[in-house]
Write a protein that holds these residues in place. Structure first.
Motif, mmCIF file in Angstrom:
data_model
loop_
_atom_site.group_PDB
_atom_site.id
_atom_site.type_symbol
_atom_site.label_atom_id
_atom_site.label_comp_id
_atom_site.label_asym_id
_atom_site.label_seq_id
_atom_site.Cartn_x
_atom_site.Cartn_y
_atom_site.Cartn_z
ATOM 1 N N LEU A 33 11.999 9.515 7.940
ATOM 2 C CA LEU A 33 10.829 8.772 7.484
ATOM 3 C C LEU A 33 11.040 7.277 7.680
ATOM 4 C CD1 LEU A 33 9.967 10.660 4.173
ATOM 5 C CD2 LEU A 33 8.579 10.590 6.237
ATOM 6 N N LEU A 34 12.258 6.818 7.437
ATOM 7 C CA LEU A 34 12.559 5.399 7.647
ATOM 8 C C LEU A 34 12.427 5.016 9.110
ATOM 9 C CD1 LEU A 34 15.634 4.885 5.269
ATOM 10 C CD2 LEU A 34 13.301 4.059 4.946
ATOM 11 N N GLN A 35 12.785 5.937 10.013
ATOM 12 C CA GLN A 35 12.646 5.654 11.449
ATOM 13 C C GLN A 35 11.181 5.479 11.838
ATOM 14 O OE1 GLN A 35 14.689 8.502 13.887
ATOM 15 N NE2 GLN A 35 16.678 8.156 12.900
ATOM 16 N N MET A 36 10.288 6.210 11.160
ATOM 17 C CA MET A 36 8.855 6.098 11.448
ATOM 18 C C MET A 36 8.268 4.811 10.887
ATOM 19 S SD MET A 36 7.323 9.885 10.720
ATOM 20 C CE MET A 36 7.957 11.349 11.535
ATOM 21 N N ALA A 37 8.875 4.304 9.820
ATOM 22 C CA ALA A 37 8.336 3.110 9.162
ATOM 23 C C ALA A 37 8.607 1.868 10.008
ATOM 24 C CB ALA A 37 8.973 2.948 7.790
ATOM 25 N N MET A 62 2.949 8.725 16.318
ATOM 26 C CA MET A 62 2.927 7.294 16.018
ATOM 27 C C MET A 62 4.328 6.827 15.608
ATOM 28 S SD MET A 62 3.370 7.080 12.462
ATOM 29 C CE MET A 62 2.590 5.589 11.958
ATOM 30 N N PRO A 63 4.659 5.536 15.700
ATOM 31 C CA PRO A 63 3.813 4.416 16.160
ATOM 32 C C PRO A 63 3.747 4.349 17.678
ATOM 33 C CG PRO A 63 5.972 3.605 15.549
ATOM 34 C CD PRO A 63 5.985 5.070 15.210
ATOM 35 N N TYR A 64 2.724 3.679 18.198
ATOM 36 C CA TYR A 64 2.497 3.600 19.639
ATOM 37 C C TYR A 64 2.907 2.230 20.150
ATOM 38 C CZ TYR A 64 0.177 7.840 18.349
ATOM 39 O OH TYR A 64 -0.072 9.094 17.834
#
Length: 988
Positions: free
Chosen positions: A474-478, A784-786
């Motif tokens: 989740l941190l990688q996505m943030a 995402m993110p893009y």
């Protein structure tokens, strides 16, 4: 002596009780005018009813006179006590009445109860307050001459009655000034201790009242030819009811002992509070009308019993510390005058400062939590506005909406945040550690909420709580800034809490206090488990506060309720409302019906679904940007997919969500159960239904070998538990026992490429030694993110888009990503074409990426349309697979099981016969994002020509098929599983 005091006290309470009964009777009974008083002819019954009405209006007059007399002759009651009782009584009355009925409360009523005088919530009580404030001055005025009282009476009472003009705006005895006048008449009553004279005066006043009340209908009939002025004297501001009330009061006051005057005053004020507040009277009338008892008997019973309740409450209230503090305050205020005003003001300021300093830490917590609560509402905005696509063109500023429209929800959210602090305080017994850790957790919660709304336009839901287990991913996505900020706040908070604990020590709690501090927040949060239970007190309280869950449109709901309350709203859920016709017999009827249809369909089909290799390929966010209204790219980024779509087995799939909802789309494809049939409280069926279910039918049941592949973290949406319930033989993900092979990335994209997914799918096909296989293949590349992962290739650059300056970068990067998917897909299909097994792939995008700035109200359909196709390899085509489908232009995810059976020319179960009827005859489900107070989802239907229909526009046959599907879906997910003991789900 004791017996005499007791008897006198009992008489005083009896008189007080009688006045209270008469006051409430007058307020309740005459709200619905008796039928006898509505007639146009005069009869004895009519005259009798008019006289009764005239005597009942003396209730509020007597109450005001008696309050005035008691206040004037009391040294123990003043303004503070009157306000305190009005505040407490108002809140209790409102709370009780609103809990007894289901209509939502206007928070302003409770606000009015805090400031009853300024808001004029109870006009007659306000008049009492004003009379108490001016009592000393008026007493001096009336003492000037014995005739002052009579002059006052003639000018303010007699003259308006004679000339029938409301020159002082008495409004029939319901205004503040009227109450002030009657209060002063009672406070300055010129008493004479001559019992015989009092008796004759009372008798004369009574006879006059009867005489004029009986004559007015006759006078009206004779003067006007009708009864238009028959009720001229039947109001509390009329001369004769007031005169009679004064004589009656004069008779009683000298014959009774009025010790503990404040209790009598508070009792009378309680009756006046209920009778003079239009809101309370209206609510009581609504309850009475809805009751099964006779209305008139119920009103009479209330008038008799409610005063007893009020008297009991007064006796309890008078012993509270709150009442004693207000009494002390009144004694202090009584010493104020013009000579010591400056000194008194300075003393108040000094004491206020001391009070603030002594409660500075509590005030700090409340202030900070109110700020966080307010800011949590601001963070739910879209482009700086709330309600931006719920009510057409009307929008509100995010900075003012919650304060002006939802202040009670800010306060309730602050209370929940304070509960976090209280719990941590009890747990740690360290004020600063609890305060700063609580602040940190709330800040992280608010940041996470903002990120979720930015990406998916919906709040964080309880069903996503298990994702915390994958906190690293989740941190990688943030965004990097959010992670850095979180780290800085964590370190800074720890250091600051250690320093403050040493420098600004706060007294610790006792063991008992710590237990209470931990239990109280738990109880508050636990109450959310009943917020949506029909008939529960918790639901009534929350609805009356203004909570509106709106489960079918989470974005609007979070803007109304705030992210914290909306999160708790989603804890108490209903899976589906039980269909009215649900029963074992009805399920058996459906089983029989579709068993016959399955036999008819199977007569023309040659293959067995379980012998096929079926791949359901969920391609993350895959969708052509050119399909979005107002968006145009320089060139086509997915030419190969478009080529396959044009071959008669592809088109548009209507996703149930925008910007997210992967697991929901996946659930529908595997089970055939549409999200449209679930209650709005269901946001993630995987976590909310399947994970806790003992019966979970799916397409997996028809294959001897099944595998799920997801080249990413595996435990989002409770997938390991769900796949085990579905019966998958293996689940391949990063960290699984089997492991993801052939890992590669594209450019600098941190997610594994779609080629990785296809290579692992080929490996699974090669390793399978059985005749048939099902593969659930979920890609991750286009999540995402893009960001700019693929270089500056301008071949697929966006030329047109809504708010292009802010969306250009994300759309360009997304287009480059799906172009790679297109290439990898072509490679994959080329390879499966070479395999000597019947392989059919259902390729589809789960939802659009949340990168577009289009208005959901206007362009909602194009924001829910993804691309899909169904392709059978050459070997399958040579062995009976069909070249095209009966219907393919616009479909729903739940149509795929029936579509793949049709494409492979496979025999079907009775359940798949039902799904075939749904797929071929029902337009695609479209969960529209719009505002409604409905308890069910808003479902429209999209035809092959992309015409949007509502349920009323469907044919009778279509409605019958939909009802059959709902019954089966209810039985399998939340009902008694009758279908489990039949052959409905079994293939031939």
């Amino acid at each position: 002596m004791i017996k005499k005091d007791v008897g006198s006290k009992l008489k005083a309470w009896s008189v007080t009780y009688g006045v209270m009964v008469l006051t409430l009777f007058n307020a309740l009974y005459w709200q619905h005018e008796p039928q006898i008083l509505q007639q146009d002819t005069i009869s004895f019954k009519y005259l009798l009813a008019n006289v009764l009405h005239g005597f009942s209006v003396t209730g509020p007059v007597l109450a005001l006179l008696l309050i005035g007399y008691l206040v004037a002759h009391s040294k123990t009651i003043g303004l503070a006590q009157i306000w305190g009782w009005l505040f407490v009584g108002g809140w209790i009355s409102l709370a009780l009445l609103y809990m007894l009925q289901s209509n939502p409360v206007w928070v302003g009523y409770f606000y009015n109860a805090i400031f009853p005088i300024l808001r004029n919530a109870y006009p007659l009580a306000s008049g009492v307050f004003l009379g108490t404030l001016t009592l000393k001055g008026m007493r001096k005025l009336f003492a000037v001459t014995p005739y002052t009282y009579y002059i006052f009476f003639i000018i303010l009472i007699v003259i308006p009655t004679i000339f029938n003009q409301d020159i002082f705006s008495y409004n029939g005895g319901s205004s503040v000034f009227y109450a002030w006048v009657i209060f002063n008449l009672g406070a300055n009553l010129p008493l004479e201790r001559t019992d015989m004279k009092d008796g004759f005066a009372l008798l004369g006043a009574g006879l006059l009242l009867i005489l004029f009340l009986g004559m007015m209908p006759l006078i009206s009939k004779g003067s006007h030819g009708d009864l238009s002025t028959a009720n001229r004297l039947t109001n509390s501001a009329s001369l004769f009811p007031i005169l009679f009330s004064i004589c009656l009061l004069n008779y009683f006051v000298y014959n009774l002992s009025w010790k503990q005057k404040q209790r009598y005053i508070l009792g009378l004020l309680g009756a006046m509070l209920l009778s003079s507040n239009s809101t309370l009277v209206e609510l009581t009338n609504m309850l009475n009308i809805g009751a099964g008892w006779g209305l008139r008997y119920l009103e009479l019973l209330e008038a008799i019993l409610v005063p007893l309740v009020i008297i009991t409450c007064v006796r309890i209230y008078d012993k509270t510390s709150w009442a004693k503090k207000l009494a002390n305050l009144d004694r202090g205020l009584d010493t104020w005058n013009l000579h010591n005003l400056e000194q008194k003001v300075k003393l108040v300021v000094s004491k206020s400062k001391l009070g603030i300093l002594s409660h500075k830490y509590q005030l700090l917590v409340v202030g900070v939590m109110l700020f966080f609560a307010y800011f949590s509402f601001v963070l739910t905005s879209v482009n700086g506005h709330v309600a931006d696509s719920m009510t057409g063109d009307i929008t509100y500023s995010a900075w003012t909406f919650a304060v002006l429209q939802r202040p009670q929800m800010i306060a309730f959210t602050a209370l929940l945040f304070i509960c976090v602090h209280i719990f941590l305080r009890g747990l740690t017994n360290n004020f600063w550690l609890a305060f700063l850790v609580g602040d940190y957790l709330i800040i992280i919660w608010l940041i996470a909420t903002r990120l979720k709304i930015d990406s998916r336009r919906e709040p964080i839901l309880p069903s996503e709580a298990k994702m915390v287990e994958s906190y690293g991913d989740l941190l990688q996505m943030a965004p990097a800034w959010a992670v850095v900020l979180g780290g800085i706040l964590l370190v800074g908070g720890i250091i600051l809490s250690i320093w403050l604990s040493r420098k600004k020590q706060v007294k610790g709690l006792s063991f008992k206090q710590r237990v209470i501090y931990m239990l109280l927040p738990i109880l508050v949060v636990f109450s959310s488990c009943f917020w949506n239970h029909e008939g529960s007190i918790a639901k009534k309280i929350m609805r009356n506060v203004g909570n509106d869950p709106l489960f079918h449109y989470q974005l609007y709901a979070v803007q109304l309720n705030g992210p914290t309350i909306q999160f708790l709203n989603n804890i108490d859920i209903v899976i589906m409302d039980q269909p009215k016709s649900y029963s074992k017999a009805k399920i058996q009827e459906i089983v029989t019906k579709y068993s016959l249809l399955a036999r008819q369909i199977n007569a023309t089909r040659t293959n067995t679904l379980g012998d096929q290799t079926i791949i359901f390929n969920l391609s993350e966010s895959f969708s052509d940007p050119n399909n979005v209204d107002g968006t145009k790219l320089k060139s086509d980024p997915i030419p190969y997919v478009h080529q396959l779509m044009s071959q008669g087995s592809g088109g548009r799939m209507i996703s149930a969500s925008y910007g997210g909802g992967t697991a929901n789309t996946e659930y529908m494809t595997l089970t055939g159960f549409p999200m449209a049939n679930f209650a709005p409280t269901i946001s993630t069926p995987y976590a909310q239904i399947v994970a806790t279910s003992s019966y979970a039918p799916s397409i997996v049941d028809y294959f001897s070998n099944s595998v799920a592949i997801h080249p990413y973290v595996g435990n989002f949406y409770s997938r390991p538990v769900v796949y085990n319930k579905f019966g998958f033989d293996d689940y391949i993900y990063l960290g699984s026992k089997t492991g993801v092979k052939y890992q590669e990335n594209v450019g600098t994209n941190p997610y594994l490429s779609d080629r990785t997914a296809y290579m692992n799918a080929l490996e699974a096909i090669k390793n399978n030694r059985t005749l048939g296989q099902f593969i659930n293949l979920i890609t991750i590349q286009n999540h995402m993110p893009y960001n700019d992962y693929y270089g500056n290739d301008s071949k697929f650059e966006v030329m047109e888009a809504v708010d292009i300056d802010n969306t250009r970068s994300a759309i360009n990067n997304f287009a480059r990503g799906i172009h790679y998917t297109d290439k990898y897909l072509e490679e994959f299909i080329t390879q499966i074409d070479q395999i000597k097994k019947p392989i059919t792939i259902v390729f589809y995008g789960d939802h659009l990426p949340g990168i577009y700035a289009n208005d959901m109200q206007k362009d909602g359909l194009s924001l829910h349309e993804t691309d899909y196709f169904v392709y059978s390899n050459k070997y399958a085509q040579q062995n009976g697979a069909k070249s095209s489908l009966v219907k393919s232009k616009v479909v729903s995810p739940n149509d795929f099981p029936a579509m793949v059976a049709e494409k492979t020319n496979s025999k079907i179960s009775p359940y798949y016969a039902l799904l075939t009827e749904v797929y071929q005859k029902i337009p695609a489900f479209y969960l529209e994002s719009s505002v409604s107070n409905s308890k069910t989802r808003i479902v429209d239907y999209v035809t092959e020509k992309e015409q949007v229909l509502n349920e009323k526009q469907l044919t009778a046959e279509q409605k019958e098929i939909l009802e059959d599907l709902k019954l089966i879906q209810y039985d399998a997910t939340t009902g008694k599983n009758y279908v489990k003991d039949t052959k409905f789900m079994q293939m031939p």
